[in-house]
Write an enzyme that holds these catalytic residues in place. Structure first.
Site, PDB file in Angstrom:
ATOM      1  N   CYS A 211      63.833 130.556  66.561  1.00 46.54           N
ATOM      2  CA  CYS A 211      63.654 129.381  67.100  1.00 46.54           C
ATOM      3  C   CYS A 211      63.192 128.155  66.548  1.00 46.54           C
ATOM      4  O   CYS A 211      61.897 128.097  65.950  1.00 46.54           O
ATOM      5  CB  CYS A 211      62.878 129.520  68.425  1.00 46.54           C
ATOM      6  SG  CYS A 211      62.231 128.105  69.307  1.00 46.54           S
ATOM      7  N   CYS A 214      60.304 125.975  67.987  1.00 50.35           N
ATOM      8  CA  CYS A 214      58.929 126.661  68.097  1.00 50.35           C
ATOM      9  C   CYS A 214      58.410 126.811  66.682  1.00 50.35           C
ATOM     10  O   CYS A 214      57.174 126.765  66.737  1.00 50.35           O
ATOM     11  CB  CYS A 214      59.303 128.249  68.560  1.00 50.35           C
ATOM     12  SG  CYS A 214      60.144 128.314  70.120  1.00 50.35           S
ATOM     13  N   ASP A 215      59.167 127.102  65.655  1.00 51.63           N
ATOM     14  CA  ASP A 215      58.532 127.729  64.463  1.00 51.63           C
ATOM     15  C   ASP A 215      58.886 126.738  63.302  1.00 51.63           C
ATOM     16  O   ASP A 215      58.374 127.004  62.176  1.00 51.63           O
ATOM     17  CB  ASP A 215      59.098 129.004  64.054  1.00 51.63           C
ATOM     18  CG  ASP A 215      58.570 130.146  65.036  1.00 51.63           C
ATOM     19  OD1 ASP A 215      57.601 130.034  65.638  1.00 51.63           O
ATOM     20  OD2 ASP A 215      59.443 131.031  65.366  1.00 51.63           O
TER      21      ASP A 215
END
Length: 394
Positions: A211, A214-215
């Site tokens: 992701c 997300c990261d």
């Protein structure tokens, strides 16, 4: 009429009639008529017992399958509505966030800088899920360590009183292996499609992610790659260019499955480099990896599928862009799924074609796939289930 003893069994009054017959011989004919009348409840005993068995079956108002952000949000809302929900926690209690480290894009978590330390704008994924579960349990949610093998939907045309779902649980699940519920909320999420390399698991969350949204921030000013050739891969790569000076797209063919517009956007971005006709043989890095030191990946070993040449590409981050697999196999034959296995719900709703069945979170969302959007649809499912129960009058 039949009477019930303390154990709930039906007891007729034939024995009483026999005693009366002995007391008054002149009433024999009348007693025979009464005895014939007593035989009618006797014949109905099996029906009465069947109804008694059904009344003894515990039918929950709400059962939620899944314990990620969607499932636990649904649990919180239904618990506060006094529906006494039951959460089946599944194979991975807490969902995908329990496999992450710091979560910085879930609102509400900020800790001021202390002496010698930086401010913390986020929360550990496992801690977030632990707190969400405790909050739902505080309001009356029952947590059960169980996974579902099969769902039997309500009989079509059944009255609201006779309408319920039957859940058959995995044999290794705790407690009863068959549960019944008026409404069912499915929040089983989706799992990233993996390469199947041992090193993939070895460096998961230590440089390997699925992701970018997300990261990606953790890889700022670092060189990374995205594996895949579809729209997901292009979207991941384009997002990563906001943080990374160089993003390599690794694809096993020289043509993309991505839409033309997405592929063109990627090709026009100066920070994106294409490595085609290549597969990842191994992810390399610190051996053994040290989670305390953060990112541990140092590169990937590539093999050209046409020439057979093997090379090592130095980089610090590997993002899987080969899609996700929704955890909805048990819904096949129960409700409609799209070609990729995602549950089909009504527009702007978690309602399915099956009355009383609601699907929320990543099991229905192949676009956003964020914890915050999953939680939002969990709230929707809870409210829709509550309204369904109220309308049905059960």
């Amino acid at each position: 009429r039949p009477r019930r003893n303390n154990h709930g069994h039906v007891k007729t009054v034939n024995s009483c009639m026999k005693r009366k017959r002995k007391q008054t011989e002149g009433q024999e004919e009348g007693e025979e008529m009464q005895t014939d009348q007593e035989s009618k409840p006797e014949a109905q005993t099996s029906t009465t017992t069947s109804n008694n068995e059904q009344s003894n079956r515990k039918i929950h108002k709400v059962i939620i399958i899944g314990s990620g952000p969607a499932g636990l949000t649904a649990a919180l809302y239904t618990a506060r509505a006094n529906l006494n929900p039951v959460v089946l926690r599944g194979d991975v209690p807490g969902g995908q966030l329990t496999t992450t480290t710091i979560v910085e894009n879930y609102p509400g978590f900020y800790k001021e800088a202390e002496e010698g330390q930086e401010a913390v704008a986020g929360i550990d994924g496992p801690k977030l899920m632990e707190d969400m579960e405790k909050q739902a349990a505080h309001f009356g949610t029952t947590m059960v360590n169980a996974t579902v093998e099969k769902i039997i939907p309500p009989t079509q045309g059944a009255t609201p009183e006779d309408s319920f779902f039957t859940l058959q649980l995995h044999p290794l699940s705790s407690g009863d292996h068959t549960l019944y519920t008026r409404t069912l909320i499915v929040a089983t999420g989706a799992r990233p499609r993996m390469l199947g390399l041992p090193s993939e698991q070895k460096y998961w969350n230590l440089g390997v992610s699925s992701c970018a949204t997300c990261d990606g921030y953790f890889f700022r000013r670092k060189e990374v790659c995205v594996i895949g050739g579809g729209d997901s891969a292009m979207e991941e790569a384009l997002y990563l260019t906001r943080h990374c000076p160089k993003v390599h797209i690794i694809h096993r063919r020289d043509e993309f499955r991505a839409s033309r517009i997405m592929a063109e956007r990627a090709k026009k971005n100066d920070r994106i480099n294409f490595v085609l006709n290549s597969t990842v043989e191994e992810i390399v890095g610190a051996d053994p990896p040290d989670p305390e030191k953060g990112i541990q990946v140092t590169g990937i070993r590539l093999k050209n599928v046409k020439s057979g040449e093997v090379t090592v590409l130095p980089l610090q981050g590997v993002f899987l862009g080969i899609g996700h697999v929704p955890n909805t196999d048990f819904l096949k034959g129960v409700s409609d799924l799209d070609e990729n296995g995602y549950a089909i719900t009504e527009h702007d709703s978690t309602t399915t074609k099956v009355p009383g069945l609601f699907v929320c979170g990543d099991a229905r969302d192949h676009v956003y796939r964020q914890a915050i959007t999953a939680a939002g649809t969990g709230c929707m499912a809870a409210i829709e289930a509550e309204r369904w129960l109220e309308t049905a009058g059960v």
